[in-house]
Design a protein around this motif. Structure first.
Motif, PDB file in Angstrom:
ATOM      1  N   GLY A  58       5.348 -13.702  70.013  1.00 31.75           N
ATOM      2  CA  GLY A  58       6.485 -14.478  70.509  1.00 31.75           C
ATOM      3  C   GLY A  58       7.270 -13.701  71.535  1.00 31.75           C
ATOM      4  N   CYS A  59       7.952 -14.425  72.432  1.00 33.22           N
ATOM      5  CA  CYS A  59       8.830 -13.748  73.382  1.00 33.22           C
ATOM      6  C   CYS A  59      10.136 -13.409  72.654  1.00 33.22           C
ATOM      7  N   ALA A  60      10.784 -12.355  73.110  1.00 30.74           N
ATOM      8  CA  ALA A  60      11.999 -11.920  72.411  1.00 30.74           C
ATOM      9  C   ALA A  60      13.145 -11.708  73.387  1.00 30.74           C
ATOM     10  N   GLY A  61      14.159 -12.568  73.255  1.00 29.75           N
ATOM     11  CA  GLY A  61      15.401 -12.394  74.007  1.00 29.75           C
ATOM     12  C   GLY A  61      16.413 -11.801  73.048  1.00 29.75           C
ATOM     13  N   GLY A  62      17.064 -12.675  72.263  1.00 30.37           N
ATOM     14  CA  GLY A  62      17.929 -12.213  71.184  1.00 30.37           C
ATOM     15  C   GLY A  62      17.145 -12.105  69.881  1.00 30.37           C
ATOM     16  N   GLY A  63      15.915 -12.636  69.893  1.00 33.14           N
ATOM     17  CA  GLY A  63      15.023 -12.472  68.748  1.00 33.14           C
ATOM     18  C   GLY A  63      14.949 -13.640  67.788  1.00 33.14           C
ATOM     19  N   SER A  64      15.702 -14.739  68.038  1.00 31.18           N
ATOM     20  CA  SER A  64      15.733 -15.804  67.023  1.00 31.18           C
ATOM     21  C   SER A  64      14.441 -16.633  66.983  1.00 31.18           C
ATOM     22  N   ASN A  65      13.866 -16.926  68.148  1.00 30.56           N
ATOM     23  CA  ASN A  65      12.643 -17.749  68.096  1.00 30.56           C
ATOM     24  C   ASN A  65      11.492 -16.931  67.540  1.00 30.56           C
ATOM     25  N   LEU A  66      11.390 -15.686  67.984  1.00 24.63           N
ATOM     26  CA  LEU A  66      10.342 -14.803  67.459  1.00 24.63           C
ATOM     27  C   LEU A  66      10.546 -14.619  65.963  1.00 24.63           C
ATOM     28  N   GLY A 125      16.007 -15.949  82.338  1.00 25.32           N
ATOM     29  CA  GLY A 125      17.422 -15.829  81.961  1.00 25.32           C
ATOM     30  C   GLY A 125      17.639 -15.739  80.462  1.00 25.32           C
ATOM     31  N   GLY A 126      16.820 -16.474  79.697  1.00 28.78           N
ATOM     32  CA  GLY A 126      16.977 -16.500  78.246  1.00 28.78           C
ATOM     33  C   GLY A 126      16.571 -15.197  77.570  1.00 28.78           C
ATOM     34  N   LEU A 127      16.016 -14.266  78.328  1.00 29.37           N
ATOM     35  CA  LEU A 127      15.619 -12.989  77.720  1.00 29.37           C
ATOM     36  C   LEU A 127      16.501 -11.838  78.212  1.00 29.37           C
ATOM     37  N   GLY A 129      21.184 -21.669  80.515  1.00 31.26           N
ATOM     38  CA  GLY A 129      21.592 -23.056  80.330  1.00 31.26           C
ATOM     39  C   GLY A 129      20.932 -23.788  79.181  1.00 31.26           C
ATOM     40  N   GLN A 130      19.870 -23.201  78.621  1.00 28.01           N
ATOM     41  CA  GLN A 130      19.146 -23.915  77.557  1.00 28.01           C
ATOM     42  C   GLN A 130      20.002 -24.089  76.298  1.00 28.01           C
ATOM     43  N   TRP A 131      20.694 -23.047  75.927  1.00 27.71           N
ATOM     44  CA  TRP A 131      21.508 -23.126  74.714  1.00 27.71           C
ATOM     45  C   TRP A 131      22.657 -24.117  74.896  1.00 27.71           C
ATOM     46  N   PRO A 149       9.790 -19.652  81.937  1.00 27.40           N
ATOM     47  CA  PRO A 149       9.483 -18.247  82.204  1.00 27.40           C
ATOM     48  C   PRO A 149       9.575 -17.385  80.941  1.00 27.40           C
ATOM     49  N   GLU A 150      10.548 -17.687  80.091  1.00 26.35           N
ATOM     50  CA  GLU A 150      10.705 -16.919  78.851  1.00 26.35           C
ATOM     51  C   GLU A 150       9.443 -17.043  78.002  1.00 26.35           C
ATOM     52  N   SER A 151       9.028 -18.291  77.769  1.00 27.92           N
ATOM     53  CA  SER A 151       7.846 -18.549  76.936  1.00 27.92           C
ATOM     54  C   SER A 151       6.610 -17.879  77.505  1.00 27.92           C
ATOM     55  N   GLY A 211      23.822 -18.884  70.195  1.00 31.31           N
ATOM     56  CA  GLY A 211      22.478 -19.478  70.210  1.00 31.31           C
ATOM     57  C   GLY A 211      21.335 -18.593  69.778  1.00 31.31           C
ATOM     58  N   SER A 212      21.586 -17.297  69.571  1.00 31.30           N
ATOM     59  CA  SER A 212      20.499 -16.406  69.160  1.00 31.30           C
ATOM     60  C   SER A 212      21.104 -15.194  68.449  1.00 31.30           C
ATOM     61  N   VAL A 213      20.335 -14.144  68.351  1.00 29.64           N
ATOM     62  CA  VAL A 213      20.754 -12.838  67.825  1.00 29.64           C
ATOM     63  C   VAL A 213      21.157 -12.843  66.342  1.00 29.64           C
ATOM     64  N   LEU A 234       5.304 -21.194  72.065  1.00 33.59           N
ATOM     65  CA  LEU A 234       5.614 -21.706  73.409  1.00 33.59           C
ATOM     66  C   LEU A 234       6.996 -22.341  73.288  1.00 33.59           C
ATOM     67  N   THR A 235       8.013 -21.554  73.605  1.00 37.28           N
ATOM     68  CA  THR A 235       9.382 -21.949  73.270  1.00 37.28           C
ATOM     69  C   THR A 235       9.937 -23.082  74.109  1.00 37.28           C
ATOM     70  N   GLY A 236       9.410 -23.296  75.326  1.00 39.80           N
ATOM     71  CA  GLY A 236      10.010 -24.376  76.099  1.00 39.80           C
ATOM     72  C   GLY A 236       9.346 -24.631  77.437  1.00 39.80           C
ATOM     73  N   SER A 244      13.818 -26.654  74.784  1.00 42.62           N
ATOM     74  CA  SER A 244      13.478 -25.415  74.080  1.00 42.62           C
ATOM     75  C   SER A 244      13.751 -25.529  72.587  1.00 42.62           C
ATOM     76  N   HIS A 245      13.418 -24.437  71.889  1.00 39.20           N
ATOM     77  CA  HIS A 245      13.621 -24.353  70.447  1.00 39.20           C
ATOM     78  C   HIS A 245      15.101 -24.328  70.061  1.00 39.20           C
ATOM     79  N   LYS A 246      16.014 -24.118  71.014  1.00 36.98           N
ATOM     80  CA  LYS A 246      17.409 -23.864  70.674  1.00 36.98           C
ATOM     81  C   LYS A 246      18.082 -25.013  69.925  1.00 36.98           C
ATOM     82  N   LEU A 247      17.536 -26.221  70.106  1.00 38.47           N
ATOM     83  CA  LEU A 247      18.113 -27.383  69.421  1.00 38.47           C
ATOM     84  C   LEU A 247      18.032 -27.245  67.889  1.00 38.47           C
TER      85      LEU A 247
HETATM   86  C1  LIG Z   1      16.634 -18.868  74.884  1.00 38.02           C
HETATM   87  C2  LIG Z   1      15.187 -18.959  75.097  1.00 38.02           C
HETATM   88  C3  LIG Z   1      14.336 -17.915  74.688  1.00 38.02           C
HETATM   89  C4  LIG Z   1      14.843 -16.690  74.013  1.00 38.02           C
HETATM   90  O1  LIG Z   1      14.973 -16.945  72.668  1.00 38.02           O
HETATM   91  P1  LIG Z   1      15.526 -15.899  71.603  1.00 38.02           P
HETATM   92  O2  LIG Z   1      15.443 -16.639  70.373  1.00 38.02           O
HETATM   93  O3  LIG Z   1      16.915 -15.539  72.000  1.00 38.02           O
HETATM   94  O4  LIG Z   1      14.646 -14.703  71.670  1.00 38.02           O
HETATM   95  C5  LIG Z   1      12.980 -18.090  74.848  1.00 38.02           C
HETATM   96  N1  LIG Z   1      12.465 -19.177  75.428  1.00 38.02           N
HETATM   97  C6  LIG Z   1      13.243 -20.192  75.868  1.00 38.02           C
HETATM   98  C7  LIG Z   1      12.618 -21.362  76.514  1.00 38.02           C
HETATM   99  C8  LIG Z   1      14.631 -20.114  75.706  1.00 38.02           C
HETATM  100  O5  LIG Z   1      15.406 -21.109  76.120  1.00 38.02           O
END
Ligand SMILES: *Cc1c(COP(=O)(O)O)cnc(C)c1O
Length: 456
Positions: free
Chosen positions: A265-273, A340-342, A142-144, A387-389, A232-234, A416-418, A114-117
């Protein structure tokens, strides 16, 4: 004449951005400041430096510097998996029969998936520069945790991960990837921290939550010499690092003279979006261009679409600074959805403020419709999405179908985050036709919202 767009647009190594972009610098009305959880006063750099590394505390509080140089060491690490491709989804367009042009920025091309790296390496680097021994963190899906363990092993830093107990048990292979990279992984709530023992006592047999794992990780950092907590986010610092996604996407579009109409973009904590839309939102804020920006969240955890814009705690244990954000209440425990990431109760304060100013809109979608979109995407584009992406895929497909009705040729870009290889349990549920949707009632949401802290 329009240049023929390749299936994958790769930037050259030297075209990779040399600076991160801080969209706060271009916001006339800034996001509200973080508050000290004890005094409810805006937190100072010194106070924040007890929790985070000094340099990261500085980035967190800086809402006027537009560009931050990316240190050479971080750029060198980025080069192992960046620039990431911007893909023209020709096959998806054909499948949908849409006149829309669809592009996705793919961040799943690294082992963490994922983008978390992008932020993990930055946070580990500043910890190393400060001479710290190690960092602590939480991980939900687990991604972070995976991303951070990769970054820490590269820099020879100790990495301690508190992993939400249900994921620890359900995703043993994620756990093993982290351990392979040398991280110490503890199921949360654990008996190794005071807050963990308290939560275990109060809720016997609990399988944990993200907010609770955060509290444990913060306590663990505070009780060991030479350790800091990383998230990892927010946070605004994370969004700053993630701006590399948007900067690269924009550079790739510019290279072919393509103007995006819509960015999703998908939004969990909002960092990738936030990172993806940053340079585009910057142009909007400076009055240079206009885009339609869309955040997509799960209907089981709808912080933007159904939450309240207020100060709230970022964790269950109430030890982290308070942030003004769209929130469902720090006591809100989202249902066991598979993205889970959202599953986070709040939203980045920068994304929240941009949303409040009307710069972006938000939609929520159910998990069965998300997996349906994921399956269609996997079958035509090849990539098995996380699933998040897939939340972003779903709305991109919806928009492309609208274009089919109206005949408009819009250019749609989505993040497409991951990849979803560790989410096959969820795919199994979907394939077996036993996946359910969880949509909280207004009454359920009101319970956690009634407990928001009273900040003047
Ligand atoms: C953590 C994660 C998200 C959520 O990202 P935020 O930046 O917190 O919104 C989305 N997609 C994947 C694949 C993730 O691992």
């Amino acid at each position: 004449m329009e240049k023929k767009i390749p299936y994958k647009i790769y930037l050259e190594e030297h075209e990779m951005p040399r600076q991160w972009y801080n969209v706060r610098a271009d916001m006339k009305k800034k996001p509200a400041p973080l508050l000290n959880p004890e005094t409810f006063k805006p937190i100072t750099e010194d106070e924040l430096s007890k929790v985070f590394c000094r340099e990261l505390a500085k980035q967190e509080l800086d809402d006027t510097t537009a560009y931050f140089d990316i240190p050479t060491e971080i750029r060198d690490f980025y080069k192992m998996y960046r620039p990431s491709p911007l893909v023209r989804a020709y096959c998806l367009e054909e499948k949908l029969g849409t006149p829309a042009h669809i592009y996705y920025k793919f961040e799943g091309n690294n082992t963490s998936g994922s983008h978390k790296l992008n932020s993990a390496i930055a946070q580990a680097y500043y910890a190393k520069m400060q001479g710290l021994k190690g960092v602590t963190t939480e991980t939900g899906a687990g991604q972070w945790g995976t991303a951070l363990s990769m970054a820490c092993s590269y820099l020879d830093l100790d990495c301690q991960v508190y992993m939400v107990k249900c994921s620890y048990e359900q995703k043993p292979f994620r756990r093993e990837v982290m351990r392979t990279y040398g991280a110490k992984v503890t199921p949360s709530p654990s008996m190794t921290t005071e807050v963990g023992r308290k939560i275990n006592e109060e809720f016997p047999g609990t399988t944990g939550s993200l907010g609770c794992a955060i509290s444990e990780a913060v306590e663990a950092a505070g009780s060991q010499e030479g350790y800091r907590y990383v998230l990892g986010s927010v946070l605004s610092q994370v969004m700053l690092h993630q701006s590399i996604i948007g900067l690269e996407a924009k550079a790739a579009l510019d290279k072919y003279g393509v103007k995006a109409d819509m960015i999703i973009g998908c939004a969990g904590g909002g960092s990738n979006l936030g990172g993806l839309i940053s340079p585009f939102a910057g142009e909007m804020l400076r009055g240079e261009a206009d885009y339609e920006l869309i955040a997509v969240e799960p209907s089981s955890c709808p912080s933007l679409t159904r939450g309240t814009y207020a100060y709230d705690y970022c964790d269950t244990g109430k030890v982290c600074p308070l942030a003004k954000m769209y929130t469902l209440g720090s006591g809100y425990i989202p249902s066991a959805s598979h993205a889970g990431g959202l599953r986070y109760h709040g939203m980045s304060s920068v994304v929240s403020e941009l949303y409040d100013q009307g710069l972006l809109t938000a939609r929520s979608v159910t998990q069965t419709e998300v997996f349906e979109a994921a399956q269609t995407f996997a079958r035509v584009e090849g990539i098995l999405p996380a699933p998040e992406s897939s939340h972003a895929i779903k709305v991109a497909m919806d928009e492309a179908m609208k274009c089919k009705e109206t005949g408009e040729t819009k250019t749609i870009v989505f993040g497409l985050t991951g990849t979803g290889y560790f989410d096959m349990y969820a795919y199994q549920k979907y394939n077996d036709g036993v996946m359910e949707n969880f949509i909280p009632t207004d009454e359920e949401l009101a319970v956690a919202l009634s407990k928001l802290p009273k900040v003047e």
